[in-house]
Design a protein around this motif. Structure first.
Motif, PDB file in Angstrom:
ATOM      1  N   GLU A 242      -3.899  24.746 -84.528  1.00  0.00           N
ATOM      2  CA  GLU A 242      -4.159  26.138 -85.236  1.00  0.00           C
ATOM      3  C   GLU A 242      -5.526  26.187 -85.250  1.00  0.00           C
ATOM      4  O   GLU A 242      -6.387  25.376 -85.636  1.00  0.00           O
ATOM      5  CB  GLU A 242      -3.396  26.247 -86.489  1.00  0.00           C
ATOM      6  CG  GLU A 242      -2.020  26.383 -86.495  1.00  0.00           C
ATOM      7  CD  GLU A 242      -1.292  26.385 -87.798  1.00  0.00           C
ATOM      8  OE1 GLU A 242      -2.078  26.284 -88.661  1.00  0.00           O
ATOM      9  OE2 GLU A 242      -0.180  26.468 -87.928  1.00  0.00           O
ATOM     10  N   GLY A 243      -6.217  27.459 -85.228  1.00  0.00           N
ATOM     11  CA  GLY A 243      -7.643  27.893 -85.390  1.00  0.00           C
ATOM     12  C   GLY A 243      -7.702  28.294 -87.052  1.00  0.00           C
ATOM     13  O   GLY A 243      -6.885  28.610 -87.837  1.00  0.00           O
ATOM     14  N   TYR A 244      -8.989  28.036 -87.181  1.00  0.00           N
ATOM     15  CA  TYR A 244      -9.461  28.339 -88.746  1.00  0.00           C
ATOM     16  C   TYR A 244     -10.616  28.855 -88.561  1.00  0.00           C
ATOM     17  O   TYR A 244     -11.552  28.645 -87.739  1.00  0.00           O
ATOM     18  CB  TYR A 244      -9.728  26.925 -89.570  1.00  0.00           C
ATOM     19  CG  TYR A 244     -10.188  26.991 -90.903  1.00  0.00           C
ATOM     20  CD1 TYR A 244      -9.205  27.387 -91.729  1.00  0.00           C
ATOM     21  CD2 TYR A 244     -11.588  27.097 -91.074  1.00  0.00           C
ATOM     22  CE1 TYR A 244      -9.931  27.434 -93.112  1.00  0.00           C
ATOM     23  CE2 TYR A 244     -11.891  27.108 -92.492  1.00  0.00           C
ATOM     24  CZ  TYR A 244     -11.230  27.495 -93.485  1.00  0.00           C
ATOM     25  OH  TYR A 244     -11.556  27.543 -94.720  1.00  0.00           O
ATOM     26  N   ASP A 245     -10.979  30.115 -89.171  1.00  0.00           N
ATOM     27  CA  ASP A 245     -12.064  30.899 -89.064  1.00  0.00           C
ATOM     28  C   ASP A 245     -12.652  30.904 -90.409  1.00  0.00           C
ATOM     29  O   ASP A 245     -12.230  31.478 -91.551  1.00  0.00           O
ATOM     30  CB  ASP A 245     -11.510  32.590 -88.765  1.00  0.00           C
ATOM     31  CG  ASP A 245     -12.843  33.352 -88.306  1.00  0.00           C
ATOM     32  OD1 ASP A 245     -13.731  32.928 -88.530  1.00  0.00           O
ATOM     33  OD2 ASP A 245     -12.409  34.525 -88.473  1.00  0.00           O
ATOM     34  N   ASP A 246     -14.270  30.881 -90.427  1.00  0.00           N
ATOM     35  CA  ASP A 246     -14.856  30.881 -91.586  1.00  0.00           C
ATOM     36  C   ASP A 246     -16.043  31.579 -91.109  1.00  0.00           C
ATOM     37  O   ASP A 246     -17.148  31.197 -90.684  1.00  0.00           O
ATOM     38  CB  ASP A 246     -15.348  29.522 -92.102  1.00  0.00           C
ATOM     39  CG  ASP A 246     -16.400  29.466 -93.426  1.00  0.00           C
ATOM     40  OD1 ASP A 246     -16.553  30.785 -93.769  1.00  0.00           O
ATOM     41  OD2 ASP A 246     -16.704  28.477 -93.735  1.00  0.00           O
ATOM     42  N   PRO A 247     -15.930  33.128 -91.439  1.00  0.00           N
ATOM     43  CA  PRO A 247     -17.180  33.947 -91.007  1.00  0.00           C
ATOM     44  C   PRO A 247     -18.440  33.649 -91.553  1.00  0.00           C
ATOM     45  O   PRO A 247     -19.530  33.915 -91.105  1.00  0.00           O
ATOM     46  CB  PRO A 247     -16.499  35.234 -91.514  1.00  0.00           C
ATOM     47  CG  PRO A 247     -15.204  35.201 -91.528  1.00  0.00           C
ATOM     48  CD  PRO A 247     -14.946  33.898 -91.910  1.00  0.00           C
ATOM     49  N   SER A 248     -18.438  32.888 -92.756  1.00  0.00           N
ATOM     50  CA  SER A 248     -19.762  32.502 -93.445  1.00  0.00           C
ATOM     51  C   SER A 248     -20.558  31.592 -92.371  1.00  0.00           C
ATOM     52  O   SER A 248     -21.712  31.372 -92.878  1.00  0.00           O
ATOM     53  CB  SER A 248     -19.635  31.827 -94.625  1.00  0.00           C
ATOM     54  OG  SER A 248     -18.845  30.755 -94.818  1.00  0.00           O
ATOM     55  N   TRP A 251     -22.212  31.261 -86.145  1.00  0.00           N
ATOM     56  CA  TRP A 251     -21.938  30.901 -84.748  1.00  0.00           C
ATOM     57  C   TRP A 251     -20.845  29.802 -84.652  1.00  0.00           C
ATOM     58  O   TRP A 251     -20.024  29.662 -83.788  1.00  0.00           O
ATOM     59  CB  TRP A 251     -23.115  30.133 -84.046  1.00  0.00           C
ATOM     60  CG  TRP A 251     -22.882  29.569 -82.754  1.00  0.00           C
ATOM     61  CD1 TRP A 251     -22.859  30.361 -81.587  1.00  0.00           C
ATOM     62  CD2 TRP A 251     -22.531  28.266 -82.519  1.00  0.00           C
ATOM     63  NE1 TRP A 251     -22.619  29.389 -80.227  1.00  0.00           N
ATOM     64  CE2 TRP A 251     -22.427  28.079 -81.049  1.00  0.00           C
ATOM     65  CE3 TRP A 251     -22.849  27.110 -83.251  1.00  0.00           C
ATOM     66  CZ2 TRP A 251     -22.395  27.081 -80.517  1.00  0.00           C
ATOM     67  CZ3 TRP A 251     -22.565  25.878 -82.719  1.00  0.00           C
ATOM     68  CH2 TRP A 251     -22.278  25.824 -81.179  1.00  0.00           C
ATOM     69  N   ARG A 253     -18.336  29.296 -86.828  1.00  0.00           N
ATOM     70  CA  ARG A 253     -17.269  30.167 -87.624  1.00  0.00           C
ATOM     71  C   ARG A 253     -15.943  29.495 -87.309  1.00  0.00           C
ATOM     72  O   ARG A 253     -15.134  29.389 -88.181  1.00  0.00           O
ATOM     73  CB  ARG A 253     -17.001  31.690 -87.825  1.00  0.00           C
ATOM     74  CG  ARG A 253     -16.948  32.083 -86.340  1.00  0.00           C
ATOM     75  CD  ARG A 253     -16.907  33.807 -86.341  1.00  0.00           C
ATOM     76  NE  ARG A 253     -15.825  34.361 -87.234  1.00  0.00           N
ATOM     77  CZ  ARG A 253     -15.696  35.503 -87.405  1.00  0.00           C
ATOM     78  NH1 ARG A 253     -16.742  36.295 -86.927  1.00  0.00           N
ATOM     79  NH2 ARG A 253     -14.741  36.026 -88.168  1.00  0.00           N
ATOM     80  N   PHE A 254     -15.579  28.943 -86.192  1.00  0.00           N
ATOM     81  CA  PHE A 254     -14.092  28.811 -85.682  1.00  0.00           C
ATOM     82  C   PHE A 254     -14.047  27.017 -85.721  1.00  0.00           C
ATOM     83  O   PHE A 254     -14.685  26.331 -85.075  1.00  0.00           O
ATOM     84  CB  PHE A 254     -13.948  29.306 -84.262  1.00  0.00           C
ATOM     85  CG  PHE A 254     -13.901  30.702 -84.364  1.00  0.00           C
ATOM     86  CD1 PHE A 254     -13.156  31.352 -84.842  1.00  0.00           C
ATOM     87  CD2 PHE A 254     -14.995  31.458 -83.648  1.00  0.00           C
ATOM     88  CE1 PHE A 254     -12.850  32.720 -84.728  1.00  0.00           C
ATOM     89  CE2 PHE A 254     -14.984  32.871 -83.462  1.00  0.00           C
ATOM     90  CZ  PHE A 254     -13.915  33.546 -84.205  1.00  0.00           C
ATOM     91  N   GLN A 256     -10.771  24.061 -85.656  1.00  0.00           N
ATOM     92  CA  GLN A 256      -9.074  23.882 -85.293  1.00  0.00           C
ATOM     93  C   GLN A 256      -8.573  22.602 -86.149  1.00  0.00           C
ATOM     94  O   GLN A 256      -9.311  21.833 -86.785  1.00  0.00           O
ATOM     95  CB  GLN A 256      -9.049  23.411 -83.744  1.00  0.00           C
ATOM     96  CG  GLN A 256      -9.326  24.541 -82.714  1.00  0.00           C
ATOM     97  CD  GLN A 256      -8.983  24.112 -81.352  1.00  0.00           C
ATOM     98  OE1 GLN A 256      -9.062  22.798 -81.037  1.00  0.00           O
ATOM     99  NE2 GLN A 256      -8.683  24.952 -80.715  1.00  0.00           N
TER     100      GLN A 256
END
Length: 387
Positions: A242-248, A251, A253-254, A256
């Motif tokens: 699964e993907g995990y996204d941390d916009p903070s 570059w 940010r992504f 798995q």
């Protein structure tokens, strides 16, 4: 340049012989060192156990190793450990209780594999234990035993000629207020530890399981543990990335992660080896001290990775086929809605997702064994009407 006496030639030959002798000596020393290191490397476990064979020629050692491997393979196959040759043989001390248990198991499960159910009086009074046992017996499973936690259960089962063992275990204070089902379930790990220490592989089954076929004909026996999943499709049962996204992070940010549903602690097959004994020991100790759901503890000990000061028991895991060792969500939300004849009969169905356990168990037997296509129709997919 050689003189007329031949002294120059003699000197040259002497120098050459000295050089060759020196090279020969170096070669012999290097060979001894390399051979010693290779021997230590290939016999490390035997040396640590004091069973290496330094005085026998390599051919004799090889023959002895091959014979031992053949014997080990037969023993592992008999213990449900075929393919799992990494387990070192361990002999555990046997008190009178363990000796009696061993003699009983030799009688009811000489193949050193046994189906174990744990029960107190409540499932017996509700009739669910009788339904469970009818499934076990109609499937042709003779190597089974019910561990009775009270004398009344033992007495009733003996009267019915059921394989029963009385183990009067006390529910720990930490589990006293978790509910009867969870409190009893927490006791099973200490029980299974005894079986494993004696060398018996165990197929643990909760009582709310409909046994439709002989499960021992559908095991792989290539891992320490084969467990039923609470997952309902390939991704949830067998795993997915699964993907995990941390916009903070901008570059970067992504990321798995691996994800799957927990294994169910009410239906699993466990081989007998030091890793599985340690797993049961840990769970027995934790649940005697912590107010904790046994299934959560089970999955933590099986799946949490070694890190810092924590060391995992290191058991290897195979997830059982969700269509052979089926949970009740798979059956009632999916399989029963498929076209008739499109799905094979499962081996065992665990009514783990639904509270009306006994009624659904009996309906499962009617659906698969009596060919009653309408037997499951009255039940909703979830626990509430309309689901």
């Amino acid at each position: 340049m050689d003189d007329s006496t031949g002294k120059g030639k003699t000197f040259s030959m002497r120098e050459r012989n000295q050089v060759l002798f020196a090279l020969f000596t170096v070669g012999v020393c290097a060979g001894v060192i390399i051979s010693e290191r290779l021997y230590i490397s290939s016999n490390r476990e035997d040396i640590l156990r004091g069973t290496a064979l330094p005085n026998k020629p390599r051919s004799a050692r090889s023959a002895g190793t091959a014979a031992a491997s053949a014997r080990s393979a037969q023993q592992l196959a008999g213990n449900g450990l075929a393919g799992n040759t990494g387990a070192a043989a361990v002999v555990y001390p046997k008190d009178a209780q363990m000796q009696a248990l061993e003699q009983y198991l030799l009688r009811v499960a000489p193949s050193r594999e046994v189906l174990v159910g744990v029960s107190n009086i409540n499932p017996l009074r509700e009739g669910m234990l009788e339904t469970f046992l009818k499934g076990v017996q109609q499937a042709g499973v003779s190597n089974y035993v019910v561990v009775a936690l009270d004398e009344e259960t033992e007495r009733e089962l003996k009267f019915s000629n059921v394989n029963v063992l009385y183990m009067p275990l006390q529910i720990s204070k930490s589990q006293a207020e978790t509910g009867d089902n969870h409190a009893v379930s927490a006791l099973k790990f200490g029980i299974l530890k005894k079986f494993l220490m004696l060398g018996w592989a165990v197929l643990l089954s909760d009582i709310d399981v409909a046994v439709l076929q002989n499960p021992f004909k559908h095991l792989h026996r290539d891992h320490d543990l084969e467990g039923m999943s609470d997952g309902f499709d390939s991704a949830t049962a067998y795993g997915q990335i699964e993907g995990y996204d941390d916009p903070s992070m901008g570059w970067a940010r992504f990321a798995q992660k691996e994800s799957h549903f927990n294994l169910n602690s009410g239906l699993f097959y466990v081989a007998a080896n030091p890793r599985t004994v340690e797993l049961m020991q840990r769970l027995e100790m934790r649940l005697s001290r912590e107010k904790y759901w046994d299934q959560t503890a089970y999955n933590e000990e099986v799946f949490f990775l070694s890190h810092d000061g924590y060391r995992s028991p290191g058991v290897t895991v195979r997830v059982m086929s969700i269509y052979k060792f089926m949970n009740s969500k798979v059956l009632f939300k999916d399989v029963r809605h498929r076209p008739a004849g499109s799905s094979a009969m499962p081996v065992m169905v665990h009514i783990n997702y639904h509270p009306d356990k006994h009624d659904r168990m009996k309906a499962v037997f009617k659906y698969y064994l009596d060919n009653d296509s309408n037997a499951l129709a009255p039940f909703p997919g979830g626990s509430e009407k309309g689901t």
